[in-house]
Design a protein around this motif. Sequence first.
Motif, PDB file in Angstrom:
ATOM      1  N   GLU A  58    -110.884  32.931  44.845  1.00 52.28           N
ATOM      2  CA  GLU A  58    -111.200  31.918  43.844  1.00 52.28           C
ATOM      3  C   GLU A  58    -111.584  32.542  42.501  1.00 52.28           C
ATOM      4  OE1 GLU A  58    -114.645  28.483  43.268  1.00 52.28           O
ATOM      5  OE2 GLU A  58    -113.937  28.975  45.287  1.00 52.28           O
ATOM      6  N   ALA A  59    -111.016  31.996  41.430  1.00 48.96           N
ATOM      7  CA  ALA A  59    -111.403  32.362  40.064  1.00 48.96           C
ATOM      8  C   ALA A  59    -111.506  33.872  39.849  1.00 48.96           C
ATOM      9  CB  ALA A  59    -112.734  31.701  39.701  1.00 48.96           C
ATOM     10  N   PRO A  60    -110.455  34.635  40.168  1.00 52.23           N
ATOM     11  CA  PRO A  60    -110.548  36.092  40.012  1.00 52.23           C
ATOM     12  C   PRO A  60    -110.554  36.552  38.561  1.00 52.23           C
ATOM     13  CG  PRO A  60    -108.343  35.452  40.698  1.00 52.23           C
ATOM     14  CD  PRO A  60    -109.180  34.215  40.769  1.00 52.23           C
ATOM     15  N   ILE A  61    -109.826  35.851  37.693  1.00 57.25           N
ATOM     16  CA  ILE A  61    -109.714  36.203  36.279  1.00 57.25           C
ATOM     17  C   ILE A  61    -110.015  34.947  35.456  1.00 57.25           C
ATOM     18  CG2 ILE A  61    -108.057  38.065  36.688  1.00 57.25           C
ATOM     19  CD1 ILE A  61    -105.803  36.159  35.979  1.00 57.25           C
ATOM     20  N   PRO A  92    -104.041  32.410  49.350  1.00 51.08           N
ATOM     21  CA  PRO A  92    -103.998  31.503  48.199  1.00 51.08           C
ATOM     22  C   PRO A  92    -104.966  31.925  47.101  1.00 51.08           C
ATOM     23  CG  PRO A  92    -104.170  30.282  50.262  1.00 51.08           C
ATOM     24  CD  PRO A  92    -104.422  31.720  50.593  1.00 51.08           C
ATOM     25  N   VAL A  93    -104.510  31.833  45.877  1.00 53.02           N
ATOM     26  CA  VAL A  93    -105.356  32.031  44.704  1.00 53.02           C
ATOM     27  C   VAL A  93    -105.817  30.648  44.246  1.00 53.02           C
ATOM     28  CG1 VAL A  93    -105.424  32.787  42.298  1.00 53.02           C
ATOM     29  CG2 VAL A  93    -104.199  34.145  44.019  1.00 53.02           C
ATOM     30  N   SER A  94    -107.119  30.492  44.162  1.00 54.75           N
ATOM     31  CA  SER A  94    -107.704  29.213  43.777  1.00 54.75           C
ATOM     32  C   SER A  94    -108.116  29.289  42.316  1.00 54.75           C
ATOM     33  CB  SER A  94    -108.923  28.909  44.660  1.00 54.75           C
ATOM     34  OG  SER A  94    -109.483  27.671  44.333  1.00 54.75           O
ATOM     35  N   ALA A  95    -107.543  28.427  41.500  1.00 57.56           N
ATOM     36  CA  ALA A  95    -107.672  28.573  40.053  1.00 57.56           C
ATOM     37  C   ALA A  95    -108.219  27.314  39.407  1.00 57.56           C
ATOM     38  CB  ALA A  95    -106.304  28.898  39.459  1.00 57.56           C
ATOM     39  N   GLY A 112    -107.555  41.670  45.391  1.00 57.36           N
ATOM     40  CA  GLY A 112    -106.716  40.747  46.144  1.00 57.36           C
ATOM     41  C   GLY A 112    -105.961  41.413  47.273  1.00 57.36           C
ATOM     42  N   ARG A 113    -105.483  42.636  47.056  1.00 54.89           N
ATOM     43  CA  ARG A 113    -104.752  43.323  48.120  1.00 54.89           C
ATOM     44  C   ARG A 113    -105.682  43.662  49.290  1.00 54.89           C
ATOM     45  NH1 ARG A 113     -99.834  43.492  46.454  1.00 54.89           N
ATOM     46  NH2 ARG A 113     -99.222  44.002  44.298  1.00 54.89           N
ATOM     47  N   VAL A 114    -106.936  43.970  48.986  1.00 54.01           N
ATOM     48  CA  VAL A 114    -107.906  44.199  50.059  1.00 54.01           C
ATOM     49  C   VAL A 114    -108.201  42.895  50.799  1.00 54.01           C
ATOM     50  CG1 VAL A 114    -110.270  44.912  50.590  1.00 54.01           C
ATOM     51  CG2 VAL A 114    -108.927  46.194  48.899  1.00 54.01           C
ATOM     52  N   LEU A 115    -108.315  41.799  50.073  1.00 55.69           N
ATOM     53  CA  LEU A 115    -108.565  40.508  50.725  1.00 55.69           C
ATOM     54  C   LEU A 115    -107.401  40.121  51.633  1.00 55.69           C
ATOM     55  CD1 LEU A 115    -110.175  38.381  47.854  1.00 55.69           C
ATOM     56  CD2 LEU A 115    -111.276  39.919  49.494  1.00 55.69           C
ATOM     57  N   ASP A 116    -106.180  40.431  51.232  1.00 57.03           N
ATOM     58  CA  ASP A 116    -105.041  40.224  52.126  1.00 57.03           C
ATOM     59  C   ASP A 116    -105.212  41.028  53.410  1.00 57.03           C
ATOM     60  OD1 ASP A 116    -103.448  38.338  50.870  1.00 57.03           O
ATOM     61  OD2 ASP A 116    -102.233  39.814  49.789  1.00 57.03           O
ATOM     62  N   GLY A 131    -101.517  35.467  34.187  1.00 64.47           N
ATOM     63  CA  GLY A 131    -102.144  36.349  35.165  1.00 64.47           C
ATOM     64  C   GLY A 131    -102.366  35.651  36.494  1.00 64.47           C
ATOM     65  N   LEU A 132    -102.789  34.393  36.465  1.00 62.97           N
ATOM     66  CA  LEU A 132    -102.977  33.627  37.693  1.00 62.97           C
ATOM     67  C   LEU A 132    -101.655  33.428  38.421  1.00 62.97           C
ATOM     68  CD1 LEU A 132    -105.501  30.986  36.335  1.00 62.97           C
ATOM     69  CD2 LEU A 132    -105.990  32.682  38.113  1.00 62.97           C
ATOM     70  N   ALA A 133    -100.596  33.159  37.666  1.00 60.61           N
ATOM     71  CA  ALA A 133     -99.285  32.994  38.284  1.00 60.61           C
ATOM     72  C   ALA A 133     -98.826  34.296  38.933  1.00 60.61           C
ATOM     73  CB  ALA A 133     -98.273  32.527  37.237  1.00 60.61           C
ATOM     74  N   ASP A 134     -99.051  35.436  38.258  1.00 65.00           N
ATOM     75  CA  ASP A 134     -98.666  36.732  38.827  1.00 65.00           C
ATOM     76  C   ASP A 134     -99.428  37.014  40.116  1.00 65.00           C
ATOM     77  OD1 ASP A 134     -96.927  37.153  36.729  1.00 65.00           O
ATOM     78  OD2 ASP A 134     -98.279  38.477  35.621  1.00 65.00           O
ATOM     79  N   LEU A 135    -100.736  36.749  40.113  1.00 61.62           N
ATOM     80  CA  LEU A 135    -101.531  36.958  41.319  1.00 61.62           C
ATOM     81  C   LEU A 135    -101.052  36.070  42.463  1.00 61.62           C
ATOM     82  CD1 LEU A 135    -105.164  37.161  39.890  1.00 61.62           C
ATOM     83  CD2 LEU A 135    -103.975  38.997  41.103  1.00 61.62           C
ATOM     84  N   SER A 136    -100.755  34.827  42.149  1.00 61.58           N
ATOM     85  CA  SER A 136    -100.311  33.891  43.182  1.00 61.58           C
ATOM     86  C   SER A 136     -99.014  34.346  43.823  1.00 61.58           C
ATOM     87  CB  SER A 136    -100.139  32.494  42.581  1.00 61.58           C
ATOM     88  OG  SER A 136    -101.363  32.016  42.068  1.00 61.58           O
ATOM     89  N   ARG A 137     -98.119  34.911  43.026  1.00 64.16           N
ATOM     90  CA  ARG A 137     -96.851  35.393  43.566  1.00 64.16           C
ATOM     91  C   ARG A 137     -97.027  36.679  44.366  1.00 64.16           C
ATOM     92  NH1 ARG A 137     -94.768  33.527  38.462  1.00 64.16           N
ATOM     93  NH2 ARG A 137     -95.241  35.572  37.559  1.00 64.16           N
ATOM     94  N   ALA A 138     -97.947  37.540  43.931  1.00 61.90           N
ATOM     95  CA  ALA A 138     -98.051  38.874  44.514  1.00 61.90           C
ATOM     96  C   ALA A 138     -98.853  38.916  45.811  1.00 61.90           C
ATOM     97  CB  ALA A 138     -98.683  39.833  43.503  1.00 61.90           C
ATOM     98  N   LEU A 139     -99.804  37.981  45.978  1.00 66.77           N
ATOM     99  CA  LEU A 139    -100.724  38.039  47.114  1.00 66.77           C
ATOM    100  C   LEU A 139    -100.330  37.042  48.192  1.00 66.77           C
ATOM    101  CD1 LEU A 139    -104.083  38.242  45.108  1.00 66.77           C
ATOM    102  CD2 LEU A 139    -102.781  40.139  46.118  1.00 66.77           C
ATOM    103  N   ASP A 140    -100.676  37.368  49.422  1.00 64.50           N
ATOM    104  CA  ASP A 140    -100.407  36.466  50.538  1.00 64.50           C
ATOM    105  C   ASP A 140    -101.422  35.321  50.591  1.00 64.50           C
ATOM    106  OD1 ASP A 140     -98.227  37.968  51.376  1.00 64.50           O
ATOM    107  OD2 ASP A 140     -99.454  39.225  52.690  1.00 64.50           O
TER     108      ASP A 140
END
Length: 372
Positions: free
Chosen positions: A210-213, A231-234, A198-202, A220-229
């Motif tokens: 989309e659907a990383p985990i 959008p995390v698609s879940a 995700g940090r590389v995608l930023d 985990g999805l909530a943590d990713l959504s907060r940490a990355l610029d």
Amino acid sequence: MKIVDVKATVLNGPEQEFRWKEEWEGRKLGFVLLRIIAEDGIEGHCIAYLVGPGQMEDALPRVRATLVGRDPHDVEAISYELTDKLVSPSAVASTVDIALWDLIGKIHETPVYQLLGAARHKVRAYASTVWYPEVQDYVDLALKCREEGFTAYKIHAFGVPDKDIEVCRAVREGVGDSMDLMLDPVNAYDRAGAMRVGRVLDELDFYWYEAPIPDSDLDGLADLSRALDLPVSAAESIAGGLRYLPPYLVRNAGDTFRGIGDFIGGISAMKKSAALCEAFGTKYEPHSYGSTLIQAAHFHVMLAIHNCDFIELPVPTGILDGGMKDALRVNAEGFVDAPVKPGLGYEIDEDEIANLTVRELEVSAFSTHTGV
């Protein structure tokens, strides 16, 4: 107007094998054509690709018993019955719902999205890949898609963080800033790998992740959504459909939400999911990967809502268009224009259907199967 018959036909699918990450075995997709026939001969159609022939055959007795003699406008009541009040959605029930909407649109000589309440008349498209063995394959296909008019491109790669990073860097270098890019590892990573990717995608300015985990990992999805610029698609595999969506929204377990309309209950269920997401101020970006009529079913919902940016189209272009006279295509501006024909707006080719037919599904008078 009443429904007088329901028929199902097993069709040969495309020759290409389909994989969406490296370790998955390739499989050939089969199609099942469902016809819901009204008393004046008008037919509603859906060509499903998530329904196995045996599954449809087992379900036909209940489907026929539920539909024959009913007014197709009772689609909400029928879909509620076949999904046990949305508790048990299935690919069969979803196929029925989609075919009913096609029939209703044809009865009224109107495209489905206008019956749902049109929000717009075109939607931007992204090209959605299968898995390829070489990094350069993804770059070459992205460039080809750009030539066709696509302005966005989603990668299904290896499902391995370092390999996927290599693919994403190569594609971004290949297309520059001329295309929006997405990555879908199909729930393959653990939390640490997902954060690293995700940090590389930023850094590469990807449009969504989309659907990383696993979709079950809401924290985990909530943590990713907060940490990355980006959008995390879940929640792409919320097989339970609408009733399983609220915990994701309440816990902010994702920035945009996915749904497989040809499993969660068809057009009727997707419209409800979209409204629920809208109430929470989030995007609803349903899958539209599948046969032409599956793509079309999702497209009509997208045309009838505001909180969706893209329609997903399988590439290479045309790989899932078997049995059709018409197909969804990207225009020169990167959009798909709304169909003008009634119903789903894309017509099956009866001659081609005959060529693809494996067998007609029959229901024995002594059948005891009742499931959907």
